[in-house]
Structure formats: C-alpha cells, structure tokens
Write a protein that holds these residues in place. Structure first.
Motif, PDB file in Angstrom:
ATOM      1  N   GLY A 158      18.502 -19.346 -34.780  1.00  0.00           N
ATOM      2  CA  GLY A 158      17.664 -18.186 -35.058  1.00  0.00           C
ATOM      3  C   GLY A 158      17.028 -18.261 -36.435  1.00  0.00           C
ATOM      4  N   TYR A 159      15.811 -17.728 -36.534  1.00  0.00           N
ATOM      5  CA  TYR A 159      15.071 -17.766 -37.795  1.00  0.00           C
ATOM      6  C   TYR A 159      14.525 -16.372 -38.097  1.00  0.00           C
ATOM      7  CZ  TYR A 159      15.400 -22.749 -36.891  1.00  0.00           C
ATOM      8  OH  TYR A 159      15.884 -24.002 -36.625  1.00  0.00           O
ATOM      9  N   ASP A 160      15.056 -15.751 -39.154  1.00  0.00           N
ATOM     10  CA  ASP A 160      14.557 -14.449 -39.573  1.00  0.00           C
ATOM     11  C   ASP A 160      13.258 -14.626 -40.353  1.00  0.00           C
ATOM     12  OD1 ASP A 160      16.603 -13.148 -38.365  1.00  0.00           O
ATOM     13  OD2 ASP A 160      17.595 -12.464 -40.201  1.00  0.00           O
ATOM     14  N   ALA A 161      12.349 -13.689 -40.164  1.00  0.00           N
ATOM     15  CA  ALA A 161      11.011 -13.807 -40.764  1.00  0.00           C
ATOM     16  C   ALA A 161      10.921 -13.030 -42.070  1.00  0.00           C
ATOM     17  CB  ALA A 161       9.954 -13.322 -39.777  1.00  0.00           C
ATOM     18  N   THR A 162      11.668 -13.479 -43.073  1.00  0.00           N
ATOM     19  CA  THR A 162      11.672 -12.793 -44.360  1.00  0.00           C
ATOM     20  C   THR A 162      10.519 -13.201 -45.260  1.00  0.00           C
ATOM     21  OG1 THR A 162      13.214 -14.455 -45.196  1.00  0.00           O
ATOM     22  CG2 THR A 162      14.158 -12.424 -44.325  1.00  0.00           C
ATOM     23  N   ALA A 163       9.754 -14.209 -44.843  1.00  0.00           N
ATOM     24  CA  ALA A 163       8.589 -14.689 -45.607  1.00  0.00           C
ATOM     25  C   ALA A 163       7.581 -15.269 -44.610  1.00  0.00           C
ATOM     26  CB  ALA A 163       9.010 -15.744 -46.627  1.00  0.00           C
ATOM     27  N   PRO A 164       6.327 -15.460 -45.029  1.00  0.00           N
ATOM     28  CA  PRO A 164       5.294 -15.942 -44.112  1.00  0.00           C
ATOM     29  C   PRO A 164       5.443 -17.411 -43.709  1.00  0.00           C
ATOM     30  CG  PRO A 164       4.321 -14.779 -45.972  1.00  0.00           C
ATOM     31  CD  PRO A 164       5.754 -15.039 -46.323  1.00  0.00           C
ATOM     32  N   THR A 165       6.333 -18.142 -44.361  1.00  0.00           N
ATOM     33  CA  THR A 165       6.468 -19.560 -44.040  1.00  0.00           C
ATOM     34  C   THR A 165       7.933 -19.948 -43.869  1.00  0.00           C
ATOM     35  OG1 THR A 165       6.574 -20.193 -46.385  1.00  0.00           O
ATOM     36  CG2 THR A 165       4.398 -20.177 -45.345  1.00  0.00           C
ATOM     37  N   LEU A 166       8.145 -20.951 -43.035  1.00  0.00           N
ATOM     38  CA  LEU A 166       9.444 -21.606 -42.985  1.00  0.00           C
ATOM     39  C   LEU A 166       9.515 -22.560 -44.174  1.00  0.00           C
ATOM     40  CD1 LEU A 166       9.539 -22.436 -39.160  1.00  0.00           C
ATOM     41  CD2 LEU A 166      10.844 -20.655 -40.330  1.00  0.00           C
ATOM     42  N   LEU A 171      13.228 -16.218 -32.702  1.00  0.00           N
ATOM     43  CA  LEU A 171      12.638 -15.509 -33.831  1.00  0.00           C
ATOM     44  C   LEU A 171      13.346 -14.170 -33.974  1.00  0.00           C
ATOM     45  CD1 LEU A 171       8.927 -16.443 -33.187  1.00  0.00           C
ATOM     46  CD2 LEU A 171      10.337 -17.167 -35.105  1.00  0.00           C
ATOM     47  N   GLY A 172      13.954 -13.970 -35.130  1.00  0.00           N
ATOM     48  CA  GLY A 172      14.746 -12.759 -35.356  1.00  0.00           C
ATOM     49  C   GLY A 172      13.898 -11.594 -35.814  1.00  0.00           C
ATOM     50  N   ASP A 173      12.991 -11.153 -34.958  1.00  0.00           N
ATOM     51  CA  ASP A 173      12.127 -10.041 -35.366  1.00  0.00           C
ATOM     52  C   ASP A 173      12.909  -8.741 -35.502  1.00  0.00           C
ATOM     53  OD1 ASP A 173      12.480 -10.069 -32.587  1.00  0.00           O
ATOM     54  OD2 ASP A 173      10.558  -9.101 -32.186  1.00  0.00           O
ATOM     55  N   PHE A 174      14.030  -8.616 -34.770  1.00  0.00           N
ATOM     56  CA  PHE A 174      14.877  -7.426 -34.903  1.00  0.00           C
ATOM     57  C   PHE A 174      15.843  -7.581 -36.082  1.00  0.00           C
ATOM     58  CE2 PHE A 174      18.385  -4.586 -34.114  1.00  0.00           C
ATOM     59  CZ  PHE A 174      17.799  -3.461 -33.551  1.00  0.00           C
ATOM     60  N   THR A 175      16.538  -8.707 -36.147  1.00  0.00           N
ATOM     61  CA  THR A 175      17.526  -8.909 -37.210  1.00  0.00           C
ATOM     62  C   THR A 175      16.885  -8.936 -38.597  1.00  0.00           C
ATOM     63  OG1 THR A 175      17.441 -11.249 -36.563  1.00  0.00           O
ATOM     64  CG2 THR A 175      19.384 -10.007 -35.919  1.00  0.00           C
ATOM     65  N   ARG A 189      19.336  -6.412 -49.194  1.00  0.00           N
ATOM     66  CA  ARG A 189      17.984  -6.931 -48.989  1.00  0.00           C
ATOM     67  C   ARG A 189      16.993  -5.777 -48.837  1.00  0.00           C
ATOM     68  NH1 ARG A 189      16.736 -12.156 -47.241  1.00  0.00           N
ATOM     69  NH2 ARG A 189      18.484 -13.537 -46.793  1.00  0.00           N
ATOM     70  N   LYS A 190      15.767  -6.024 -49.253  1.00  0.00           N
ATOM     71  CA  LYS A 190      14.691  -5.063 -49.027  1.00  0.00           C
ATOM     72  C   LYS A 190      14.410  -4.988 -47.525  1.00  0.00           C
ATOM     73  CE  LYS A 190       9.734  -4.378 -49.898  1.00  0.00           C
ATOM     74  NZ  LYS A 190       9.309  -4.511 -48.494  1.00  0.00           N
ATOM     75  N   LYS A 191      14.393  -3.784 -46.997  1.00  0.00           N
ATOM     76  CA  LYS A 191      14.142  -3.622 -45.569  1.00  0.00           C
ATOM     77  C   LYS A 191      12.665  -3.831 -45.274  1.00  0.00           C
ATOM     78  CE  LYS A 191      16.206  -0.565 -43.118  1.00  0.00           C
ATOM     79  NZ  LYS A 191      16.651   0.738 -42.559  1.00  0.00           N
ATOM     80  N   LEU A 192      12.387  -4.559 -44.188  1.00  0.00           N
ATOM     81  CA  LEU A 192      11.016  -4.838 -43.780  1.00  0.00           C
ATOM     82  C   LEU A 192      10.668  -4.037 -42.533  1.00  0.00           C
ATOM     83  CD1 LEU A 192      10.922  -8.741 -44.157  1.00  0.00           C
ATOM     84  CD2 LEU A 192      10.125  -7.033 -45.795  1.00  0.00           C
ATOM     85  N   THR A 193       9.413  -3.649 -42.426  1.00  0.00           N
ATOM     86  CA  THR A 193       8.968  -2.940 -41.232  1.00  0.00           C
ATOM     87  C   THR A 193       8.688  -3.940 -40.116  1.00  0.00           C
ATOM     88  OG1 THR A 193       6.613  -3.077 -41.795  1.00  0.00           O
ATOM     89  CG2 THR A 193       7.856  -1.209 -42.690  1.00  0.00           C
ATOM     90  N   ARG A 194       8.569  -3.443 -38.907  1.00  0.00           N
ATOM     91  CA  ARG A 194       8.262  -4.322 -37.778  1.00  0.00           C
ATOM     92  C   ARG A 194       6.908  -4.991 -37.984  1.00  0.00           C
ATOM     93  NH1 ARG A 194      10.294  -3.525 -31.816  1.00  0.00           N
ATOM     94  NH2 ARG A 194      12.106  -3.446 -33.150  1.00  0.00           N
ATOM     95  N   GLU A 195       5.966  -4.276 -38.555  1.00  0.00           N
ATOM     96  CA  GLU A 195       4.636  -4.837 -38.800  1.00  0.00           C
ATOM     97  C   GLU A 195       4.706  -5.967 -39.818  1.00  0.00           C
ATOM     98  OE1 GLU A 195       5.373  -1.589 -38.807  1.00  0.00           O
ATOM     99  OE2 GLU A 195       4.433  -1.142 -36.855  1.00  0.00           O
ATOM    100  N   GLU A 196       5.496  -5.791 -40.875  1.00  0.00           N
ATOM    101  CA  GLU A 196       5.657  -6.839 -41.884  1.00  0.00           C
ATOM    102  C   GLU A 196       6.314  -8.077 -41.287  1.00  0.00           C
ATOM    103  OE1 GLU A 196       6.224  -4.394 -46.080  1.00  0.00           O
ATOM    104  OE2 GLU A 196       7.897  -4.449 -44.648  1.00  0.00           O
ATOM    105  N   VAL A 197       7.318  -7.859 -40.452  1.00  0.00           N
ATOM    106  CA  VAL A 197       8.012  -8.970 -39.806  1.00  0.00           C
ATOM    107  C   VAL A 197       7.068  -9.731 -38.885  1.00  0.00           C
ATOM    108  CG1 VAL A 197       9.849  -9.592 -38.191  1.00  0.00           C
ATOM    109  CG2 VAL A 197      10.278  -7.874 -39.953  1.00  0.00           C
ATOM    110  N   SER A 198       6.295  -8.990 -38.098  1.00  0.00           N
ATOM    111  CA  SER A 198       5.352  -9.611 -37.170  1.00  0.00           C
ATOM    112  C   SER A 198       4.314 -10.440 -37.916  1.00  0.00           C
ATOM    113  CB  SER A 198       4.659  -8.523 -36.338  1.00  0.00           C
ATOM    114  OG  SER A 198       3.732  -9.100 -35.449  1.00  0.00           O
ATOM    115  N   GLU A 199       3.855  -9.941 -39.042  1.00  0.00           N
ATOM    116  CA  GLU A 199       2.871 -10.665 -39.843  1.00  0.00           C
ATOM    117  C   GLU A 199       3.493 -11.937 -40.422  1.00  0.00           C
ATOM    118  OE1 GLU A 199      -0.752 -11.583 -41.550  1.00  0.00           O
ATOM    119  OE2 GLU A 199      -0.285 -10.002 -40.100  1.00  0.00           O
TER     120      GLU A 199
END
Length: 341
Positions: free
Chosen positions: A40-48, A73-77, A90-100
């Motif tokens: 699994g890969y959490d989307a905490t930034a725009p790049t791997l 893709l850990g869009d929920f986690t 950690r700073k909480k991210l919105t679903r929109e931020e994660v999707s982006e």
C-alpha cells in the motif's frame, strides 16, 4: 532450477524479515501455487520517492514469477495519517488533497511494475471498502486489538514522555491498514520494515476474521549514515519524477555508506565491495536512472554532471527566471523565481 533461483532471490534480496518464517512462504512458492500480494502507498505527497522503489521492485519480482500483485492506493488511510515513527500527529489531509496527490502515482509506479501484458498489476483504492464500513463493524474489528498493543509503540511512548498528544484516530490507523488485507483476502503483504507493526496487525486480523494465514515480507530501508531513513519528512529523498540530471546529482550527493545498500535495494546488480566510491556511486546513479528513463539519458546525465562538477563548466541548459522590475526582499525574490516554497 532457474525458477528456484528466482524464488530464492525474491525471498532474500533486500529482505529484512518474513513472517511467520521464510521456509513457510518458500514452500508455498515452490509448490507452484499463485498467490495474491500487495503493497500500500499513502498519498502524502504528489510524488513517489526512491524509498517506494524498493517495495515496487519486490512486487515486480513476484509479478515476474506469475503472482497477482496489487498496487494499493491508500486514499482512505492517507486521510487518517500513519503515526509510524512520528513524534507528532500528522497533518490531516482532505479527500480532495489526497486525490490530487495520487494523480500520477500509477504512471510513476509503471516505470517498475507492469499494468499491462499477460499478468498486469491491479490498482485498488482502500476507500472502496473502508467507506462502506458501519460503526458497529468498526467496533467489531477493533475488538481484536488492545490499547496496550498500540500504546507500547515507540513513537507513542516518546510522545507520552514529551507530554505530546496521542489522538484516537492514530490508534485506528493500524486497524484500517489491517482491514485492507482482509478486504482483499491477500496471501502476502510487502512493505518496509518500518511498517512491521501495521502489517502484523493485518496478519492477526486475517487470522481472527478469515482464519487464514497471511505472510508478511518486510524489506530493508535505505538509510543515511546516521541511520535515518530517506523520506519526505527527512528532506533527503529522491523523487521518482525527478529529471535525470537532478536525479544523478542527488544520488552522487549520497554518503558512501549508501552505495552497497543502494545497489542491493534499487538495482539488479550485485556489488559486494566498493573499489572507488565516486565511480561506484556514478554506476549506481546510472543504473537507477535507466530504470526510470533510459540508458542514453543516464549516460547524458553522467556527462552533464562531469561537465559541471569535474570540469567546472557551465550547465548545458541554464534556467532563466523573469520577474517584474522592483525592490524585493531576498525571501520574496527566491519565491518569485521558484527557488523556495
């Protein structure tokens, strides 16, 4: 014999631990059974980044052996935020931020694993099942874990000593990651050794809910000379979307201690000892760039590096930034020309 050699490689190269043990997983692989596995890969930034390439290469090895791999893709986690190794929430991210953030993840991962062909990797999102969980189902899942299990983790103990808060949602992160394994009914989870607690939580939950064995394979981490893993938080990472010239220069800036681990974790080359640190590091940089670009671009990146840092010549391409005439504070000027954020 060739297949056995490949199985040995997938179970040893860059591997830290296998749970319950290597022999049990080896027996399954040698039986000819095709297993389902994921990372699994959490989307905490725009790049791997280069650290993700380690687990992607491990997935690729299993894919080459004909097993079903899942690029999760850990869009929920991501919205919860993994507390692993974090001394503050950690700073909480919105679903929109994660999707982006995850928009180009598949493209970046596709430089290593294959999403096409006879045995394509699957792409799944853990919001697909986590969004559907009811509160009573969450309570039932949570009943498989204790507060003591969570509070004993090193980073939580450190926060208690530092009188820093531990939020309840952070306790739920291992549970949520654990549920991924149950929802996908996988046979194996792959991840860095810093994820051992979360992955073993999935192993426990799989046993409790499905009465099924789930193997866990942890990979070694690429750590700097002080033992700190390379990552976004530490600011010493190489992003997978870096241009070849930048990637070459960043790798050349690594400490010599990273050369042999770099070859083991990020390439298919076998390097047991270092003869000339500078030359071997350049060889490593070229091998890595070839994975994400091409041999030609790797060679051009080396030539450009030599030109600038050995011959003290000007770069072939010098970026030009234009700003409106006026008086600027130095910080504002750097921001205007894109050298700071």
């Amino acid at each position: 014999m060739i297949q056995e050699n490949k199985i040995e490689e997938v179970l040893t190269r860059g591997v830290e631990n296998i749970y319950p043990n290597k022999e049990a997983l080896e027996e399954v692989l040698k039986s000819g059974k095709k297993i389902k596995l994921y990372c699994g890969y959490d989307a905490t930034a725009p790049t791997l980044h280069i650290g993700h390439a380690i687990t992607l290469k491990k997935l690729k090895q299993f894919q080459n052996l004909g097993h079903e791999i899942i690029f999760l893709l850990g869009d929920f986690t991501t919205m919860i935020g993994d507390p692993t190794d974090k001394t503050a929430t950690r700073k909480k991210l919105t679903r929109e931020e994660v999707s982006e953030n995850m928009k180009s993840y598949k493209e970046q991962a596709g430089k290593i694993i294959s999403f096409e062909g006879e045995n394509p990797a699957k792409v799944l999102y853990n919001s697909e099942w986590n969004d559907k969980l009811t509160f009573i189902e969450l309570i039932e899942l949570a009943s498989n874990f204790t507060v003591q299990q969570m509070i004993q983790r090193d980073m939580f103990q450190q926060r208690i000593k530092d009188d820093k808060p531990i939020y309840l949602h952070e306790f739920l992160y291992p549970l949520t990651q654990a549920y991924d394994s149950v929802a996908m009914e996988v046979d194996l989870e792959v991840g860095g050794n810093d994820q051992t607690f979360n992955m073993l939580a999935g192993r426990d939950l799989m046993k409790a809910v499905k009465n099924k064995e789930k193997f866990v394979l942890t990979t070694k981490l690429l750590v700097d000379s002080s033992g700190v893993k390379m990552g976004k938080t530490e600011g010493n990472i190489v992003n997978l979307d870096e241009k070849p010239n930048q990637m070459f220069g960043q790798i050349m800036a690594w400490s010599d201690e990273l050369i042999i681990p770099g070859f083991e974790l990020l390439t298919d080359l076998d390097v047991k000892k270092i003869d000339n640190p500078r030359d071997d590091k350049a060889k490593l940089a070229k091998a890595i760039i070839e994975i994400f670009y091409s041999k030609k671009e790797a060679e051009e990146a080396e030539k450009e590096f030599e030109k600038i840092f050995k011959k003290k010549d000007k770069p072939t391409k010098i970026p030009i930034a234009k700003v409106s005439r006026g008086d600027y504070k130095i910080a504002d000027l750097l921001f205007q020309i894109g050298l700071s954020i």
